[in-house]
Design a protein around this motif. Structure first.
Motif, PDB file in Angstrom:
ATOM      1  N   GLY A   1      51.763  34.532 -17.001  1.00 49.55           N
ATOM      2  CA  GLY A   1      50.318  34.478 -17.201  1.00 49.55           C
ATOM      3  C   GLY A   1      49.871  33.319 -18.075  1.00 49.55           C
TER       4      GLY A   1
ATOM      5  N   VAL B   1      42.487  37.371  -7.035  1.00 49.18           N
ATOM      6  CA  VAL B   1      41.624  36.199  -7.108  1.00 49.18           C
ATOM      7  C   VAL B   1      41.695  35.398  -5.804  1.00 49.18           C
ATOM      8  CG1 VAL B   1      41.176  34.012  -8.280  1.00 49.18           C
ATOM      9  CG2 VAL B   1      41.839  36.040  -9.608  1.00 49.18           C
TER      10      VAL B   1
ATOM     11  N   TRP C   1      47.047  34.420  -6.646  1.00 46.84           N
ATOM     12  CA  TRP C   1      46.601  34.391  -8.044  1.00 46.84           C
ATOM     13  C   TRP C   1      45.853  35.700  -8.310  1.00 46.84           C
ATOM     14  CZ3 TRP C   1      47.818  30.909 -11.762  1.00 46.84           C
ATOM     15  CH2 TRP C   1      48.314  29.663 -11.369  1.00 46.84           C
TER      16      TRP C   1
ATOM     17  N   ARG D   1      44.212  44.630 -13.329  1.00 48.13           N
ATOM     18  CA  ARG D   1      44.500  43.352 -12.697  1.00 48.13           C
ATOM     19  C   ARG D   1      43.778  43.287 -11.360  1.00 48.13           C
ATOM     20  NH1 ARG D   1      50.631  41.281 -12.732  1.00 48.13           N
ATOM     21  NH2 ARG D   1      50.195  41.802 -14.912  1.00 48.13           N
TER      22      ARG D   1
ATOM     23  N   GLN E   1      46.202  32.074 -20.222  1.00 44.27           N
ATOM     24  CA  GLN E   1      44.885  32.533 -20.669  1.00 44.27           C
ATOM     25  C   GLN E   1      43.810  31.529 -20.290  1.00 44.27           C
ATOM     26  OE1 GLN E   1      43.915  35.479 -22.469  1.00 44.27           O
ATOM     27  NE2 GLN E   1      41.870  34.730 -21.945  1.00 44.27           N
TER      28      GLN E   1
ATOM     29  N   ASP F   1      34.788  34.996 -15.904  1.00 37.66           N
ATOM     30  CA  ASP F   1      36.079  34.552 -15.390  1.00 37.66           C
ATOM     31  C   ASP F   1      37.152  34.597 -16.472  1.00 37.66           C
ATOM     32  OD1 ASP F   1      34.337  32.033 -13.526  1.00 37.66           O
ATOM     33  OD2 ASP F   1      35.198  33.894 -12.734  1.00 37.66           O
TER      34      ASP F   1
ATOM     35  N   ARG G   1      44.150  38.097 -11.816  1.00 38.52           N
ATOM     36  CA  ARG G   1      43.716  37.965 -13.208  1.00 38.52           C
ATOM     37  C   ARG G   1      43.475  39.332 -13.812  1.00 38.52           C
ATOM     38  NH1 ARG G   1      37.693  35.287 -12.208  1.00 38.52           N
ATOM     39  NH2 ARG G   1      36.657  37.181 -11.427  1.00 38.52           N
ATOM     40  N   GLN G   2      43.583  39.376 -15.131  1.00 35.70           N
ATOM     41  CA  GLN G   2      43.347  40.623 -15.853  1.00 35.70           C
ATOM     42  C   GLN G   2      42.585  40.327 -17.125  1.00 35.70           C
ATOM     43  OE1 GLN G   2      46.869  42.957 -16.669  1.00 35.70           O
ATOM     44  NE2 GLN G   2      45.649  44.818 -16.863  1.00 35.70           N
TER      45      GLN G   2
ATOM     46  N   GLY H   1      45.896  26.774 -18.395  1.00 42.82           N
ATOM     47  CA  GLY H   1      44.833  27.576 -18.967  1.00 42.82           C
ATOM     48  C   GLY H   1      44.269  26.931 -20.221  1.00 42.82           C
TER      49      GLY H   1
ATOM     50  N   ALA I   1      40.023  35.678 -18.554  1.00 40.94           N
ATOM     51  CA  ALA I   1      41.113  36.613 -18.241  1.00 40.94           C
ATOM     52  C   ALA I   1      42.442  35.887 -18.405  1.00 40.94           C
ATOM     53  CB  ALA I   1      40.984  37.143 -16.814  1.00 40.94           C
TER      54      ALA I   1
ATOM     55  N   TYR J   1      45.450  34.789 -16.247  1.00 41.53           N
ATOM     56  CA  TYR J   1      45.667  34.512 -14.830  1.00 41.53           C
ATOM     57  C   TYR J   1      47.163  34.487 -14.533  1.00 41.53           C
ATOM     58  CZ  TYR J   1      40.756  33.524 -14.027  1.00 41.53           C
ATOM     59  OH  TYR J   1      39.393  33.653 -13.892  1.00 41.53           O
ATOM     60  N   TYR J   2      47.532  35.184 -13.462  1.00 41.65           N
ATOM     61  CA  TYR J   2      48.929  35.295 -13.066  1.00 41.65           C
ATOM     62  C   TYR J   2      49.100  34.753 -11.651  1.00 41.65           C
ATOM     63  CZ  TYR J   2      49.132  38.779 -16.822  1.00 41.65           C
ATOM     64  OH  TYR J   2      49.060  39.447 -18.031  1.00 41.65           O
TER      65      TYR J   2
END
Length: 121
Positions: free
Chosen positions: A114, A48, A36, A45, A116, A90, A38-39, A9, A92, A94-95
């Protein structure tokens, strides 16, 4: 379950690209579908992308279709998310997640911490 650690990230200008990686521990990585999510701040959440255990099947949210690509390397226990044409929306955390091949977060059992992603306009 597997342990997952995301990386890659950062801050990028609109139109730029980033590649996220998610490294998994455990010998059963290849038996899991990977996703994947994202939040964004103040939002729920959201899904993706997902890929099947082999990587042969993939699924994307409409908002990222044609811009993001999910892939995996089972020999390296790693799943990737290549993000091109990034937009400010976009932005967020990301997890990555391991579980069933699904766009629903409840179908995933293991989650990373996660990473960023911030896209500036």
């Amino acid at each position: 379950q597997v342990q997952l650690v995301e990386s890659g990230g950062g801050l990028v200008q609109a139109g730029g690209s980033l590649r996220l990686s998610c490294a998994a521990s455990g010998r059963l990585f290849s038996s899991y579908a990977m996703g994947w999510f994202r939040q964004a701040p103040g939002k729920e959440r959201e899904f993706v992308a997902a890929c099947s255990w082999s990587g042969g099947s993939t699924n994307y949210a409409d908002s990222v279709k044609g811009r993001f690509t999910i892939s995996r390397d089972n020999a390296k226990n790693t799943v990737y998310l290549q993000m091109n044409g990034l937009k400010p929306e976009d932005t967020a955390v990301y997890y990555c997640a391991a579980g069933l091949y699904s766009s629903t977060s409840n179908d995933y059992d293991s989650w990373g911490q996660g990473t960023q992603v911030t896209v500036s306009s």
